[in-house]
Write an enzyme that holds these catalytic residues in place. Sequence first.
Site, mmCIF file in Angstrom:
data_model
loop_
_atom_site.group_PDB
_atom_site.id
_atom_site.type_symbol
_atom_site.label_atom_id
_atom_site.label_comp_id
_atom_site.label_asym_id
_atom_site.label_seq_id
_atom_site.Cartn_x
_atom_site.Cartn_y
_atom_site.Cartn_z
ATOM 1 N N PHE A 163 23.571 -22.098 42.185
ATOM 2 C CA PHE A 163 22.081 -22.601 42.119
ATOM 3 C C PHE A 163 22.266 -24.146 41.574
ATOM 4 O O PHE A 163 21.323 -24.980 41.387
ATOM 5 C CB PHE A 163 21.117 -21.873 41.336
ATOM 6 C CG PHE A 163 20.731 -20.637 42.035
ATOM 7 C CD1 PHE A 163 19.906 -20.702 43.351
ATOM 8 C CD2 PHE A 163 21.175 -19.392 41.462
ATOM 9 C CE1 PHE A 163 19.732 -19.532 43.896
ATOM 10 C CE2 PHE A 163 20.876 -18.361 42.255
ATOM 11 C CZ PHE A 163 20.077 -18.232 43.434
ATOM 12 N N CYS A 277 23.220 -29.273 51.326
ATOM 13 C CA CYS A 277 22.836 -27.834 51.595
ATOM 14 C C CYS A 277 21.093 -27.558 51.980
ATOM 15 O O CYS A 277 21.038 -26.632 52.907
ATOM 16 C CB CYS A 277 22.906 -27.064 50.520
ATOM 17 S SG CYS A 277 24.410 -26.925 49.980
HETATM 18 P P1 NAD Z 1 33.255 -28.457 49.586
HETATM 19 O O1 NAD Z 1 33.411 -29.053 51.028
HETATM 20 O O2 NAD Z 1 32.861 -29.567 48.597
HETATM 21 O O3 NAD Z 1 34.567 -27.637 49.154
HETATM 22 C C1 NAD Z 1 35.011 -26.700 49.880
HETATM 23 C C2 NAD Z 1 36.368 -26.530 49.738
HETATM 24 O O4 NAD Z 1 37.018 -25.286 50.416
HETATM 25 C C3 NAD Z 1 37.220 -27.718 50.367
HETATM 26 O O5 NAD Z 1 37.909 -28.361 49.588
HETATM 27 C C4 NAD Z 1 38.141 -27.013 51.402
HETATM 28 O O6 NAD Z 1 39.555 -27.692 51.461
HETATM 29 C C5 NAD Z 1 38.224 -25.822 50.624
HETATM 30 N N1 NAD Z 1 38.717 -24.711 51.554
HETATM 31 C C6 NAD Z 1 38.274 -24.318 52.892
HETATM 32 N N2 NAD Z 1 38.816 -23.435 53.629
HETATM 33 C C7 NAD Z 1 39.750 -22.832 52.670
HETATM 34 C C8 NAD Z 1 40.625 -22.029 52.645
HETATM 35 N N3 NAD Z 1 40.770 -20.937 53.822
HETATM 36 N N4 NAD Z 1 41.757 -21.790 51.741
HETATM 37 C C9 NAD Z 1 41.548 -22.551 50.663
HETATM 38 N N5 NAD Z 1 40.660 -23.788 50.593
HETATM 39 C C10 NAD Z 1 39.703 -23.671 51.513
HETATM 40 O O7 NAD Z 1 32.022 -27.740 49.628
HETATM 41 P P2 NAD Z 1 30.863 -27.479 48.255
HETATM 42 O O8 NAD Z 1 29.973 -28.545 48.389
HETATM 43 O O9 NAD Z 1 31.770 -27.108 47.107
HETATM 44 O O10 NAD Z 1 30.119 -26.085 48.762
HETATM 45 C C11 NAD Z 1 30.799 -24.598 49.077
HETATM 46 C C12 NAD Z 1 29.800 -23.510 49.212
HETATM 47 O O11 NAD Z 1 28.871 -23.750 48.236
HETATM 48 C C13 NAD Z 1 28.999 -23.793 50.648
HETATM 49 O O12 NAD Z 1 28.806 -22.728 50.992
HETATM 50 C C14 NAD Z 1 27.719 -24.560 50.122
HETATM 51 O O13 NAD Z 1 26.556 -24.088 50.795
HETATM 52 C C15 NAD Z 1 27.416 -23.881 48.718
HETATM 53 N N6 NAD Z 1 26.751 -24.441 47.565
HETATM 54 C C16 NAD Z 1 26.969 -25.829 47.260
HETATM 55 C C17 NAD Z 1 26.198 -26.585 46.608
HETATM 56 C C18 NAD Z 1 26.494 -28.166 46.255
HETATM 57 O O14 NAD Z 1 25.703 -28.692 45.427
HETATM 58 N N7 NAD Z 1 27.411 -28.712 46.959
HETATM 59 C C19 NAD Z 1 25.530 -25.747 45.546
HETATM 60 C C20 NAD Z 1 25.406 -24.510 45.792
HETATM 61 C C21 NAD Z 1 25.962 -23.961 46.742
HETATM 62 C C1 UGA Z 2 20.012 -28.147 45.746
HETATM 63 C C2 UGA Z 2 19.224 -27.411 44.879
HETATM 64 O O1 UGA Z 2 18.382 -28.014 44.086
HETATM 65 C C3 UGA Z 2 20.330 -26.473 43.907
HETATM 66 O O2 UGA Z 2 19.580 -25.425 43.116
HETATM 67 C C4 UGA Z 2 21.159 -25.781 44.973
HETATM 68 O O3 UGA Z 2 22.159 -24.961 44.363
HETATM 69 C C5 UGA Z 2 21.984 -26.815 46.009
HETATM 70 O O4 UGA Z 2 20.770 -27.875 46.657
HETATM 71 C C6 UGA Z 2 22.750 -26.328 46.932
HETATM 72 O O5 UGA Z 2 22.647 -25.089 47.351
HETATM 73 O O6 UGA Z 2 23.463 -27.036 47.477
HETATM 74 P P1 UGA Z 2 21.266 -30.772 45.478
HETATM 75 O O7 UGA Z 2 21.057 -30.653 46.929
HETATM 76 O O8 UGA Z 2 22.426 -30.889 45.081
HETATM 77 O O9 UGA Z 2 20.794 -29.190 45.023
HETATM 78 O O10 UGA Z 2 20.205 -31.602 44.922
HETATM 79 P P2 UGA Z 2 18.503 -31.641 44.712
HETATM 80 O O11 UGA Z 2 18.064 -32.217 43.360
HETATM 81 O O12 UGA Z 2 18.022 -30.312 45.014
HETATM 82 O O13 UGA Z 2 18.317 -32.851 45.759
HETATM 83 C C7 UGA Z 2 18.113 -32.483 47.176
HETATM 84 C C8 UGA Z 2 17.633 -33.675 47.674
HETATM 85 O O14 UGA Z 2 16.039 -33.632 47.728
HETATM 86 C C9 UGA Z 2 17.927 -35.128 47.283
HETATM 87 O O15 UGA Z 2 18.182 -36.170 48.301
HETATM 88 C C10 UGA Z 2 16.751 -35.550 46.418
HETATM 89 O O16 UGA Z 2 16.735 -36.816 46.251
HETATM 90 C C11 UGA Z 2 15.575 -34.899 47.097
HETATM 91 N N1 UGA Z 2 14.504 -34.993 46.386
HETATM 92 C C12 UGA Z 2 14.648 -33.875 45.232
HETATM 93 C C13 UGA Z 2 13.268 -35.257 46.680
HETATM 94 O O17 UGA Z 2 13.271 -36.176 47.419
HETATM 95 N N2 UGA Z 2 12.176 -35.049 45.690
HETATM 96 C C14 UGA Z 2 12.302 -34.246 44.449
HETATM 97 O O18 UGA Z 2 11.358 -33.964 43.996
HETATM 98 C C15 UGA Z 2 13.418 -33.665 44.313
#
Ligand code: NAD
Ligand code: UGA
Length: 468
Positions: A163, A277
């Site tokens: 999260f 996301c």
């Molecule tokens: P990302 O693209 O930054 O990282 C994923 C990494 O996995 C890449 O570096 C890629 O090279 C690697 N990879 C892919 N396939 C592979 C394999 N078979 N073996 C080894 N490495 C491999 O993605 P992220 O932002 O870290 O997101 C990952 C997951 O977490 C997604 O499902 C996303 O929805 C979820 N998530 C993201 C956030 C966020 O804030 N970015 C927050 C919560 C959940």
């Molecule tokens: C969001 C969720 O907040 C995380 O809990 C979750 O884990 C994550 O997605 C994920 O699954 O990837 P993130 O996208 O990193 O996190 O950042 P946020 O702070 O949620 O902002 C998302 C977008 O909404 C940004 O563009 C932000 O500027 C916008 N936002 C946020 C608004 O326009 N208004 C708000 O009040 C809050």
Amino acid sequence: PHKKINSICCIGAGYVGGPTCAVIAAKNPHVKVTIVDLNAARIAAWNSDKLPIYEPGLDEVVKTARGRNLFFSTDVEGGILDADLIFVSVNTPTKIKGIGAGFAADLGYVESATRKIAEVAKSDKIVVEKSTVPCRTAQSMRYILEANAKPDIKFDILSNPEFLAEGTAISDLFYPDRVLIGSLDTESGRSAAASLADVYAGWVARDQIITMNLWSSELSKLAANAILAQRISSINALSAICEATGADIDEVSYACGLDSRIGPKFLKASVGFGGSCFQKDILNLVYLSESLHLPEVATYWKQVVEMNEYQKRRFTNRVISCLFNTLTGKKIAVFGFAFKKDTGDTRESPAITLVNYFREEKAYISIYDPQVDEAQIWMDLTEPGVVDETEAVKRQVSIAADPYKAAAGADAIVICTEWNEFRDTALDYQQIYKEMKKPAFIFDGRLILDAKKLGRIGFKVETIGRPR
Ligand code: NAD
Ligand code: UGA
């Protein structure tokens, strides 16, 4: 009695895997944590002084643990072999082709990581789904693991959605609202969940670590993101009403947020939400609803994304109409390219959409962002594989070294990201005003500026959610 975890492997060294497992290592000095990735450049950066992602506080956490019990490696097989517990934290982008294109998640990376685990493992493993996935993915992972594993090797699958939000990842990880662990309701499933709970108990209070069934856990992640995004679309929809009347969206949002049933967070109007996301996960939920023959539910959630697209278009229209209905040949300074402040991430950033709209209107655009790499901006503004497109983009778009250069000679500034350094207390807007064409406009897409103060300098300030 459940197994004690001594060695953890995380597959995927991205925005989630990197910070999450670095914190796990920092808080559990006796657990060996190896983060592996196929991307050698990314691993090299994790092992260097310039980490591949910008995240406040991350450097300190990595420095505490790296080389002690935290390792970054391209040796995926070695990482798997050595681990008691494996996080799968790979990317799950929206499918761009095939069935469900534009909505469903592409689970190819999850599947190939899972197959790799089955192929390599020589001892029992707890496999943890950390990526955000559609419901029932844990089930598919189980089939793949069981169908391909060596005899007598047992896998337990857990769902442990993340999260954290970018820009605040480290404090979100240090002080989570909750840690969610989903498992099968069997003895072995519950025992695996208890093993993972012990890892988090290294720093999180036990009552914040909650367990539930796998499907609830998977759906809770999509649900939380959908509800958060829905709040933003709700407030953005109201911002349109504010602009058309005399109301001020910040005041409306303040008034609503004081209701303890509503609460103040995620009610900030904006140019639209971005990030890797929200859109992806809602579209995923839409696809799930359609697959379950629930079209009304699908339409309901889809509207959250449509409202977000509308907000970006609406803001662009306001820029055009204020600038006397034409942007042709005008210079627009875009302040901020990341999808929110305190990150260099540009995935689904509203700034990309706005710059593309301005380009269609034949404007010249100068972009400044304190954290986004130049190469990333060019990549975001071009279609992959289209030859010579960068040259065409560069005829209209330039990247400035600071906000003053971006604004010099511009007809308008458009605030796309709420970086603190763009506030009127941080920048010398008097100086900026002098160097701009007149009338000098500022379009505040993030409600970070004191419009009255800037008005006194001479700016025409146009703020999202406030009447013209
Ligand atoms: P990302 O693209 O930054 O990282 C994923 C990494 O996995 C890449 O570096 C890629 O090279 C690697 N990879 C892919 N396939 C592979 C394999 N078979 N073996 C080894 N490495 C491999 O993605 P992220 O932002 O870290 O997101 C990952 C997951 O977490 C997604 O499902 C996303 O929805 C979820 N998530 C993201 C956030 C966020 O804030 N970015 C927050 C919560 C959940
Ligand atoms: C969001 C969720 O907040 C995380 O809990 C979750 O884990 C994550 O997605 C994920 O699954 O990837 P993130 O996208 O990193 O996190 O950042 P946020 O702070 O949620 O902002 C998302 C977008 O909404 C940004 O563009 C932000 O500027 C916008 N936002 C946020 C608004 O326009 N208004 C708000 O009040 C809050």
